[in-house]
Design a protein around this motif. Structure first.
Motif, PDB file in Angstrom:
ATOM      1  N   SER A   1       0.875  -1.282   0.107  1.00 36.31           N
ATOM      2  CA  SER A   1      -0.034   0.014  -0.018  1.00 36.31           C
ATOM      3  C   SER A   1       0.872   1.416  -0.226  1.00 36.31           C
ATOM      4  O   SER A   1       0.494   2.288  -0.175  1.00 36.31           O
ATOM      5  CB  SER A   1      -0.955   0.188   1.126  1.00 36.31           C
ATOM      6  OG  SER A   1      -0.283   0.469   2.392  1.00 36.31           O
TER       7      SER A   1
ATOM      8  N   VAL B   1       6.817  -9.067   9.031  1.00 35.73           N
ATOM      9  CA  VAL B   1       6.548  -7.830   8.656  1.00 35.73           C
ATOM     10  C   VAL B   1       5.011  -7.157   8.907  1.00 35.73           C
ATOM     11  O   VAL B   1       4.239  -7.615   8.369  1.00 35.73           O
ATOM     12  CB  VAL B   1       6.793  -7.651   6.905  1.00 35.73           C
ATOM     13  CG1 VAL B   1       6.319  -6.313   6.396  1.00 35.73           C
ATOM     14  CG2 VAL B   1       8.098  -8.366   6.579  1.00 35.73           C
ATOM     15  N   LEU B   2       5.007  -6.280   9.717  1.00 40.34           N
ATOM     16  CA  LEU B   2       3.794  -5.811  10.302  1.00 40.34           C
ATOM     17  C   LEU B   2       3.383  -4.456   9.476  1.00 40.34           C
ATOM     18  O   LEU B   2       4.159  -3.249   9.877  1.00 40.34           O
ATOM     19  CB  LEU B   2       3.954  -5.608  11.782  1.00 40.34           C
ATOM     20  CG  LEU B   2       4.273  -6.972  12.412  1.00 40.34           C
ATOM     21  CD1 LEU B   2       4.920  -6.727  13.774  1.00 40.34           C
ATOM     22  CD2 LEU B   2       2.858  -7.743  12.989  1.00 40.34           C
ATOM     23  N   CYS B   3       2.455  -4.362   8.840  1.00 43.63           N
ATOM     24  CA  CYS B   3       2.124  -3.147   7.777  1.00 43.63           C
ATOM     25  C   CYS B   3       0.956  -2.269   8.810  1.00 43.63           C
ATOM     26  O   CYS B   3      -0.190  -2.733   8.806  1.00 43.63           O
ATOM     27  CB  CYS B   3       1.528  -3.631   6.615  1.00 43.63           C
ATOM     28  SG  CYS B   3       2.875  -4.548   5.573  1.00 43.63           S
ATOM     29  N   GLU B   4       1.447  -1.221   8.883  1.00 42.30           N
ATOM     30  CA  GLU B   4       0.429  -0.061   9.394  1.00 42.30           C
ATOM     31  C   GLU B   4      -0.084  -0.534  10.896  1.00 42.30           C
ATOM     32  O   GLU B   4       0.180  -1.411  11.620  1.00 42.30           O
ATOM     33  CB  GLU B   4      -0.563   0.343   8.514  1.00 42.30           C
ATOM     34  CG  GLU B   4      -0.212   0.670   6.978  1.00 42.30           C
ATOM     35  CD  GLU B   4      -1.051   0.541   5.976  1.00 42.30           C
ATOM     36  OE1 GLU B   4      -2.088   1.192   5.960  1.00 42.30           O
ATOM     37  OE2 GLU B   4      -0.747   0.000   5.074  1.00 42.30           O
TER      38      GLU B   4
ATOM     39  N   ARG C   1      -2.792  -0.760  12.707  1.00 42.57           N
ATOM     40  CA  ARG C   1      -3.659  -1.974  13.254  1.00 42.57           C
ATOM     41  C   ARG C   1      -2.801  -3.132  13.496  1.00 42.57           C
ATOM     42  O   ARG C   1      -2.903  -3.693  14.405  1.00 42.57           O
ATOM     43  CB  ARG C   1      -4.722  -2.177  12.342  1.00 42.57           C
ATOM     44  CG  ARG C   1      -5.878  -3.055  12.886  1.00 42.57           C
ATOM     45  CD  ARG C   1      -6.930  -2.962  12.132  1.00 42.57           C
ATOM     46  NE  ARG C   1      -8.032  -3.802  12.532  1.00 42.57           N
ATOM     47  CZ  ARG C   1      -9.289  -3.744  12.200  1.00 42.57           C
ATOM     48  NH1 ARG C   1      -9.536  -2.797  11.505  1.00 42.57           N
ATOM     49  NH2 ARG C   1     -10.271  -4.537  12.777  1.00 42.57           N
ATOM     50  N   ALA C   2      -1.983  -3.461  12.545  1.00 39.91           N
ATOM     51  CA  ALA C   2      -1.236  -4.933  12.573  1.00 39.91           C
ATOM     52  C   ALA C   2      -0.173  -4.569  13.619  1.00 39.91           C
ATOM     53  O   ALA C   2       0.099  -5.683  14.246  1.00 39.91           O
ATOM     54  CB  ALA C   2      -0.776  -5.143  11.281  1.00 39.91           C
TER      55      ALA C   2
ATOM     56  N   ARG D   1      -4.640  -8.434   9.640  1.00 40.39           N
ATOM     57  CA  ARG D   1      -4.864  -7.006  10.077  1.00 40.39           C
ATOM     58  C   ARG D   1      -4.394  -6.135   8.765  1.00 40.39           C
ATOM     59  O   ARG D   1      -4.969  -5.041   8.934  1.00 40.39           O
ATOM     60  CB  ARG D   1      -4.064  -6.698  11.255  1.00 40.39           C
ATOM     61  CG  ARG D   1      -4.942  -7.095  12.283  1.00 40.39           C
ATOM     62  CD  ARG D   1      -3.904  -7.284  13.790  1.00 40.39           C
ATOM     63  NE  ARG D   1      -4.470  -7.828  15.016  1.00 40.39           N
ATOM     64  CZ  ARG D   1      -3.850  -8.305  15.971  1.00 40.39           C
ATOM     65  NH1 ARG D   1      -2.465  -8.729  15.716  1.00 40.39           N
ATOM     66  NH2 ARG D   1      -4.367  -8.732  16.994  1.00 40.39           N
TER      67      ARG D   1
ATOM     68  N   TRP E   1      -6.367  -2.174   4.748  1.00 41.48           N
ATOM     69  CA  TRP E   1      -6.392  -1.864   3.065  1.00 41.48           C
ATOM     70  C   TRP E   1      -7.829  -1.657   2.946  1.00 41.48           C
ATOM     71  O   TRP E   1      -8.157  -0.747   2.099  1.00 41.48           O
ATOM     72  CB  TRP E   1      -5.782  -3.049   2.682  1.00 41.48           C
ATOM     73  CG  TRP E   1      -5.771  -3.103   1.152  1.00 41.48           C
ATOM     74  CD1 TRP E   1      -6.668  -3.027   0.445  1.00 41.48           C
ATOM     75  CD2 TRP E   1      -4.587  -2.977   0.411  1.00 41.48           C
ATOM     76  NE1 TRP E   1      -6.249  -2.963  -1.180  1.00 41.48           N
ATOM     77  CE2 TRP E   1      -4.937  -2.854  -1.147  1.00 41.48           C
ATOM     78  CE3 TRP E   1      -3.143  -3.002   0.435  1.00 41.48           C
ATOM     79  CZ2 TRP E   1      -4.233  -2.817  -1.908  1.00 41.48           C
ATOM     80  CZ3 TRP E   1      -2.322  -2.910  -0.707  1.00 41.48           C
ATOM     81  CH2 TRP E   1      -2.762  -2.812  -1.890  1.00 41.48           C
TER      82      TRP E   1
END
Lengths: 229, 229
Positions: A50, A67-70, A72-73, B99, B104
């Motif tokens: 994204s 790998v934790l994206c953004e 919330r994660a 998540r 997304w």
């Protein structure tokens, strides 16, 4: 426990700040990589398709990187894997209230208040889109006051935003407001309960790194790093 | 266990649908109250000051009602209080992926695809704002294809969106796509892996109530409730 963490973030991004506060509260060390996300660097889009920040990468020997994206994660994982100190209360009522406020901040507050201000004050500068539009700034500042009124009213009857326990809702709100404060746009004097609450948060050790943030061409307001503002 | 649940929702709202699917999967009964949220009814703003839907109220004898405002609070609570069946995998990698996809869908997909389509096809009708703007619809449909391409590619290598386990990411995506499908705007034929995945979800018992949704003045596409579309 030899997890190596790298946080890809932008210092004046509210969600990045929320994650830095959570990492600080949980005393989890990390390497700090500042990303010019508006240029969509390949280093970032490879990690997160994204193209958004923050991204936290956890590396542990013998395992594939996580790998934790953004937000919330990342925040969900930190709470799953490092529940002590908890950033969500056990009480279902306080959990519900914290989550309600998180949605409020991420959507309503961003759409009606901070989105205008940060677009005019940060994005336009970084993307060389010309001077701030005063009409948009006024919309943002008017929206901001309506929201601060709501937060201040909550804090007149509560120790913390979601109730008796310090929670993610406090860190999320403080992260949002701290960026607006960087630009000197927080009318603290009109909201005394909110100011008291912010002073408590601002003096926590996890907050310190945020107060030293500077970005070239974007100077902070004079009182920005003052604990007694 | 004598919890009485009331869900305040709008049948064609993707987040409301996500909550209905989660309640259905967890076999939790609820009373269904359809809300004309665009009129900001006092019944709704009293429960949720943001005026947004969905809102789930849980009443249990001898306790204050638990008011859960919007998707994050409702879905978080349902997962806390009714973990079986779990809608989030145990595996940290799949949790992180679910998540990531939830963010997304809630932000990127809504901003770049469904937001345009649903504004033109639902909100304009409900608010009597005139006929759909074809330029906006085209923007939405172009954005939609770019996103469907991403989902389809994921599903070519996985059973479910976040990995091996059915998760909240699947229900969130299906909720979003099902509303677009209601209006006949899903180009299923171009995305075979996505279509197969949607057929599996569409035939789950939790999905059935969504297929009978109708709203006056908004007719569904002919294939909308067809399991073999």
């Amino acid at each position: 426990m030899s997890v190596e963490r790298t946080l890809h973030h932008f210092p004046l991004d509210p969600t990045s700040r929320q994650v830095r506060l959570a990492l600080g509260e949980k005393r989890l060390a990390f390497t700090d990589v500042q990303v010019r996300y508006w240029e969509r660097p390949r280093e970032l889009t490879k990690l997160n398709p994204s193209g958004m920040i923050p991204v936290l990468v956890e590396r542990e020997e013998g395992k594939a990187p996580l790998v934790l994206c953004e937000g919330r994660a990342i925040l969900g994982h930190l709470e799953d894997a490092h529940p002590d100190p908890a950033l969500m209360a056990d009480d279902p009522v306080e959990r519900a209230e914290a989550r309600r406020l998180l949605t409020w901040l991420d959507r309503k507050f961003e759409f009606e208040a901070s989105g205008y201000i940060l677009h005019e004050k940060i994005e336009k500068r970084l993307l060389s889109l010309g001077p701030p539009d005063l009409g948009n700034l006024r919309l943002g500042r008017d929206g901001l006051k309506r929201h601060l009124f709501v937060f201040d009213e909550l804090l007149q009857g509560r120790e913390w935003l979601a109730g008796k326990r310090l929670s993610l809702a406090d860190f999320a709100a403080a992260a949002h407001l701290s960026v607006i404060d960087y630009f000197g746009d927080m009318p603290w004097r009109e909201f005394p309960a909110l100011k008291t609450w912010y002073m408590k948060l601002k003096s926590r050790p996890a907050f310190r790194p945020l107060l030293t943030d500077r970005w070239p061409g974007l100077a902070p307001a004079g009182h920005y790093d003052d604990l007694d503002f």
